[in-house]
Design a protein around this motif. Sequence first.
Motif, mmCIF file in Angstrom:
data_model
loop_
_atom_site.group_PDB
_atom_site.id
_atom_site.type_symbol
_atom_site.label_atom_id
_atom_site.label_comp_id
_atom_site.label_asym_id
_atom_site.label_seq_id
_atom_site.Cartn_x
_atom_site.Cartn_y
_atom_site.Cartn_z
ATOM 1 N N ASP A 21 -33.345 -13.286 37.618
ATOM 2 C CA ASP A 21 -33.117 -14.728 37.420
ATOM 3 C C ASP A 21 -33.913 -15.203 36.198
ATOM 4 O O ASP A 21 -35.097 -15.544 36.317
ATOM 5 N N PRO A 22 -33.267 -15.198 35.018
ATOM 6 C CA PRO A 22 -33.982 -15.547 33.778
ATOM 7 C C PRO A 22 -34.647 -16.924 33.818
ATOM 8 O O PRO A 22 -35.768 -17.091 33.339
ATOM 9 N N GLN A 23 -33.978 -17.903 34.432
ATOM 10 C CA GLN A 23 -34.555 -19.253 34.469
ATOM 11 C C GLN A 23 -35.876 -19.259 35.228
ATOM 12 O O GLN A 23 -36.828 -19.937 34.847
ATOM 13 N N SER A 24 -35.940 -18.470 36.304
ATOM 14 C CA SER A 24 -37.202 -18.445 37.086
ATOM 15 C C SER A 24 -38.315 -17.751 36.289
ATOM 16 O O SER A 24 -39.489 -18.080 36.443
ATOM 17 N N VAL A 25 -37.943 -16.815 35.428
ATOM 18 C CA VAL A 25 -38.943 -16.149 34.562
ATOM 19 C C VAL A 25 -39.482 -17.160 33.547
ATOM 20 O O VAL A 25 -40.688 -17.284 33.327
ATOM 21 N N ILE A 49 -34.622 -26.952 22.402
ATOM 22 C CA ILE A 49 -33.969 -27.060 21.088
ATOM 23 C C ILE A 49 -33.399 -25.687 20.695
ATOM 24 O O ILE A 49 -32.254 -25.581 20.249
ATOM 25 N N LEU A 50 -34.203 -24.641 20.942
ATOM 26 C CA LEU A 50 -33.734 -23.264 20.701
ATOM 27 C C LEU A 50 -32.447 -23.009 21.481
ATOM 28 O O LEU A 50 -31.456 -22.530 20.921
ATOM 29 N N ASP A 51 -32.451 -23.379 22.759
ATOM 30 C CA ASP A 51 -31.266 -23.202 23.607
ATOM 31 C C ASP A 51 -30.044 -23.879 22.996
ATOM 32 O O ASP A 51 -28.959 -23.296 22.944
ATOM 33 N N SER A 52 -30.222 -25.105 22.515
ATOM 34 C CA SER A 52 -29.060 -25.865 22.021
ATOM 35 C C SER A 52 -28.516 -25.247 20.734
ATOM 36 O O SER A 52 -27.295 -25.161 20.542
ATOM 37 N N TYR A 71 -40.856 -14.269 25.979
ATOM 38 C CA TYR A 71 -40.396 -15.569 26.503
ATOM 39 C C TYR A 71 -39.156 -16.050 25.753
ATOM 40 O O TYR A 71 -38.121 -16.341 26.375
ATOM 41 N N SER A 72 -39.214 -16.095 24.427
ATOM 42 C CA SER A 72 -38.045 -16.582 23.671
ATOM 43 C C SER A 72 -36.918 -15.552 23.694
ATOM 44 O O SER A 72 -35.739 -15.914 23.626
ATOM 45 N N THR A 73 -37.261 -14.288 23.831
ATOM 46 C CA THR A 73 -36.258 -13.231 23.991
ATOM 47 C C THR A 73 -35.397 -13.527 25.217
ATOM 48 O O THR A 73 -34.169 -13.476 25.159
ATOM 49 N N VAL A 74 -36.048 -13.869 26.321
ATOM 50 C CA VAL A 74 -35.338 -14.198 27.571
ATOM 51 C C VAL A 74 -34.545 -15.486 27.396
ATOM 52 O O VAL A 74 -33.371 -15.571 27.800
ATOM 53 N N ARG A 75 -35.135 -16.488 26.756
ATOM 54 C CA ARG A 75 -34.437 -17.772 26.534
ATOM 55 C C ARG A 75 -33.136 -17.542 25.767
ATOM 56 O O ARG A 75 -32.091 -18.072 26.121
ATOM 57 N N ILE A 76 -33.199 -16.713 24.720
ATOM 58 C CA ILE A 76 -32.017 -16.485 23.878
ATOM 59 C C ILE A 76 -31.013 -15.592 24.616
ATOM 60 O O ILE A 76 -29.838 -15.934 24.744
ATOM 61 N N GLN A 101 -41.372 -5.431 30.246
ATOM 62 C CA GLN A 101 -41.377 -5.709 31.688
ATOM 63 C C GLN A 101 -40.829 -7.109 31.986
ATOM 64 O O GLN A 101 -40.126 -7.302 32.973
ATOM 65 N N VAL A 102 -41.164 -8.072 31.128
ATOM 66 C CA VAL A 102 -40.646 -9.434 31.316
ATOM 67 C C VAL A 102 -39.120 -9.452 31.183
ATOM 68 O O VAL A 102 -38.418 -10.057 31.994
ATOM 69 N N ILE A 103 -38.615 -8.722 30.177
ATOM 70 C CA ILE A 103 -37.168 -8.675 29.928
ATOM 71 C C ILE A 103 -36.448 -7.999 31.102
ATOM 72 O O ILE A 103 -35.396 -8.442 31.554
ATOM 73 N N ILE A 104 -37.056 -6.925 31.634
ATOM 74 C CA ILE A 104 -36.478 -6.231 32.793
ATOM 75 C C ILE A 104 -36.505 -7.138 34.017
ATOM 76 O O ILE A 104 -35.520 -7.264 34.742
ATOM 77 N N TRP A 105 -37.613 -7.871 34.212
ATOM 78 C CA TRP A 105 -37.711 -8.776 35.365
ATOM 79 C C TRP A 105 -36.615 -9.850 35.324
ATOM 80 O O TRP A 105 -36.061 -10.234 36.337
#
Length: 214
Positions: A21-25, A49-52, A71-76, A101-105
Amino acid sequence: TRSTRPQRLLKAVQKHATRGDPQSVISAIDHFCRHSEWAMNIGDEKGSILDSVVSEVNPEKVLELGTYCGYSTVRIARLLPPGARLITLEFNADYAAIARQVIIWAGLEDKVQLVEGASEDWIPRMKEHFGIETFDFVFLDHWKDRYLPDTKLMEDCGLLRKGTVLLADNVICPGVPDYLAYVRNSLSYKSCYFKSHLEYTKAEDGLEKSVFLG
Ligand SMILES: CNc1ncnc2c1ncn2[C@@H]1O[C@H](/C=C/CNC(=O)c2cc(-c3ccc(F)cc3)cc(O)c2O)[C@@H](O)[C@H]1O
Ligand SMILES: [Mg+2]
């Protein structure tokens, strides 16, 4: 020996976020940085802003310079269409290990290729090593004095096409004056500034969006 801040950030993700669940990360990292320890993630305000911008560009090929904890890797990556790919460059092995590990989570490992190495070494190898012709979107968030040389390197390597969008973090704080002057004065870019705040603080910061005109 005492753990590092990125290690404590990863622990917070594994404790509070739901696997896949990327949003929860994202929320777990923002909570950690706001209530436990500040860290240099783009954060929730600039992150929106990055998201938009990512949603507007809807890129197939993305390059991120400076992964840090991912963090921004997951956001994108969470916003990318199926089949789209994000290559992120990180030359600090400890940070790269945490980011993996963050990306895998977040369950985004299929969309992300984390390359452990320096941007200046890997930008010239994008074509022969990854089969990348040009990028649709580039996020710059590594050492601030490297934004300009790496942008010129991407131009010289033919990695930018008419319409490629560059989005740069921290153009006010810590600031990237040489890069800003370049993209704002160059006839090869259409540039605009998104005013915001330094992650998790009230200090001013912002993002610069620059479209390469070819
Ligand atoms: C030069 N080529 C490179 N190739 C690959 N990875 C590179 C890299 N340069 C740096 N990196 C990596 O990017 C990351 C560096 C980011 C630098 N960012 C900052 O300094 C920064 C700093 C602040 C900041 C703002 C105010 C303040 F008081 C203190 C800090 C806020 C931010 O949002 C930032 O992005 C690290 O993970 C580093 O190992
Ligand atoms: Mg930053």
